[in-house]
Each structure stands twice: as C-alpha cells, then as structure tokens.
Design a protein around this motif. Structure first.
Motif, mmCIF file in Angstrom:
data_model
loop_
_atom_site.group_PDB
_atom_site.id
_atom_site.type_symbol
_atom_site.label_atom_id
_atom_site.label_comp_id
_atom_site.label_asym_id
_atom_site.label_seq_id
_atom_site.Cartn_x
_atom_site.Cartn_y
_atom_site.Cartn_z
ATOM 1 N N THR A 1 0.824 -1.207 0.000
ATOM 2 C CA THR A 1 0.000 0.000 0.000
ATOM 3 C C THR A 1 0.861 1.261 0.000
ATOM 4 O OG1 THR A 1 -1.762 -1.151 1.185
ATOM 5 C CG2 THR A 1 -1.802 1.250 1.267
ATOM 6 N N ALA A 2 1.998 1.211 0.715
ATOM 7 C CA ALA A 2 2.887 2.373 0.798
ATOM 8 C C ALA A 2 3.660 2.595 -0.493
ATOM 9 C CB ALA A 2 3.851 2.210 1.964
ATOM 10 N N GLY A 3 3.691 1.595 -1.369
ATOM 11 C CA GLY A 3 4.357 1.786 -2.652
ATOM 12 C C GLY A 3 5.560 0.904 -2.870
ATOM 13 N N TRP A 4 5.935 0.111 -1.867
ATOM 14 C CA TRP A 4 7.030 -0.826 -2.089
ATOM 15 C C TRP A 4 6.469 -2.041 -2.791
ATOM 16 C CZ3 TRP A 4 7.729 2.137 2.373
ATOM 17 C CH2 TRP A 4 8.978 2.736 2.492
ATOM 18 N N GLY A 5 7.168 -2.491 -3.759
ATOM 19 C CA GLY A 5 6.713 -3.651 -4.508
ATOM 20 C C GLY A 5 7.168 -3.533 -5.943
ATOM 21 N N GLU A 6 6.444 -4.224 -6.789
ATOM 22 C CA GLU A 6 6.814 -4.248 -8.202
ATOM 23 C C GLU A 6 6.636 -2.870 -8.843
ATOM 24 O OE1 GLU A 6 4.826 -7.359 -10.270
ATOM 25 O OE2 GLU A 6 5.286 -8.828 -8.719
ATOM 26 N N ARG A 7 5.574 -2.168 -8.481
ATOM 27 C CA ARG A 7 5.297 -0.844 -9.050
ATOM 28 C C ARG A 7 5.708 0.227 -8.043
ATOM 29 N NH1 ARG A 7 -0.250 -1.357 -8.785
ATOM 30 N NH2 ARG A 7 -0.255 -3.575 -8.516
ATOM 31 N N ALA A 8 6.983 0.404 -7.829
ATOM 32 C CA ALA A 8 7.489 1.298 -6.785
ATOM 33 C C ALA A 8 7.066 2.748 -7.033
ATOM 34 C CB ALA A 8 9.005 1.195 -6.692
ATOM 35 N N VAL A 9 5.901 3.109 -6.496
ATOM 36 C CA VAL A 9 5.405 4.477 -6.583
ATOM 37 C C VAL A 9 5.316 4.997 -5.149
ATOM 38 C CG1 VAL A 9 3.524 5.970 -7.338
ATOM 39 C CG2 VAL A 9 4.068 3.899 -8.639
ATOM 40 N N LEU A 10 6.413 5.525 -4.665
ATOM 41 C CA LEU A 10 6.474 5.978 -3.284
ATOM 42 C C LEU A 10 5.990 7.412 -3.171
ATOM 43 C CD1 LEU A 10 10.000 4.590 -2.362
ATOM 44 C CD2 LEU A 10 7.792 3.613 -1.779
ATOM 45 N N SER A 11 5.244 7.687 -2.134
ATOM 46 C CA SER A 11 4.852 9.069 -1.850
ATOM 47 C C SER A 11 5.152 9.341 -0.383
ATOM 48 C CB SER A 11 3.374 9.302 -2.150
ATOM 49 O OG SER A 11 2.576 8.707 -1.164
ATOM 50 N N ALA A 12 5.440 10.580 -0.095
ATOM 51 C CA ALA A 12 5.775 10.956 1.278
ATOM 52 C C ALA A 12 4.618 10.643 2.222
ATOM 53 C CB ALA A 12 6.137 12.435 1.341
ATOM 54 N N ALA A 13 3.392 10.857 1.781
ATOM 55 C CA ALA A 13 2.226 10.599 2.632
ATOM 56 C C ALA A 13 2.105 9.113 2.954
ATOM 57 C CB ALA A 13 0.961 11.099 1.954
ATOM 58 N N ASN A 14 2.330 8.257 1.938
ATOM 59 C CA ASN A 14 2.240 6.815 2.168
ATOM 60 C C ASN A 14 3.336 6.339 3.106
ATOM 61 O OD1 ASN A 14 0.029 6.636 0.519
ATOM 62 N ND2 ASN A 14 1.135 5.807 -1.225
#
Length: 108
Positions: free
Chosen positions: A70-83
């Motif tokens: 949910t935070a963005g770690w994984g295959e689709r690394a879409v990290l956001s500061a809020a997550n």
C-alpha cells in the motif's frame, strides 16, 4: 408549558441512552471479533502442531506485506511521502519500543 419541558428533557435522556447503548453494542462487536481471532489462533494451535507464536508471526508478516504494498514498495514502486509517513506511523504505533532505562532488565 411544564409538560413540554418534561417531554423535552425525557426525549433528550432517551436519545442519550440510545446513543450509549449503540456505542456499547459497537464496542461489544469489536471485542467479539477480537475473541474470534484469538480463539481461532488457539484452536489452530490445538488442531495442528503449529505454535501460536508462529501463527501470530505469520499474521504480522502478511499485514506488513500488505502495508508495504500500500505504501508503494513492490513491483510498481510508486512511493509518496504521505504513504511512507502513514506506514511509519502505523509501524511506530504497533511495534514501538520504549527506551530502556539504566538498571532495567527486560526479557526479550
């Protein structure tokens, strides 16, 4: 005039009592769900040779994997500061470690 005041006061008291009963039922539902989880772990440990500790660690691992995804770690690394901030907050609230003072001996 007096009857209206009494009726109004009685209505307010009844509304407050209803609200209290409603919150109590919600609280009881949460407790029942928690009991079901704990008894499920206990019964699972009795029916299999798996230790309750192992079952709980497996549940924690699954939750952590879900939170990381949910935070963005994984295959689709879409990290956001809020997550990331949300994940760190969740980790700190569930897995916080208090600082040990001098002379304290905590069993690990």
């Amino acid at each position: 005039m007096l009857n209206r005041s009494i009726e109004s006061a009685q209505k307010k008291v009844e509304q407050q009592n209803f609200s209290i009963r409603k919150r109590l039922l919600q609280y009881d539902d949460v407790l029942n769900k928690q009991r079901e989880v704990i008894y499920g772990i206990r019964n699972g440990a009795h029916c299999t040779n798996e230790r309750p500790k192992d079952i709980i660690f497996e549940m924690i691992e699954e939750e952590l994997a879900s939170r990381l995804e949910t935070a963005g770690w994984g295959e689709r690394a879409v990290l956001s500061a809020a997550n990331i901030e949300s994940l760190v907050g969740w980790l700190n609230s569930h897995f916080s470690r208090q600082r040990e003072g001098r002379g304290t001996d905590r069993a690990q």
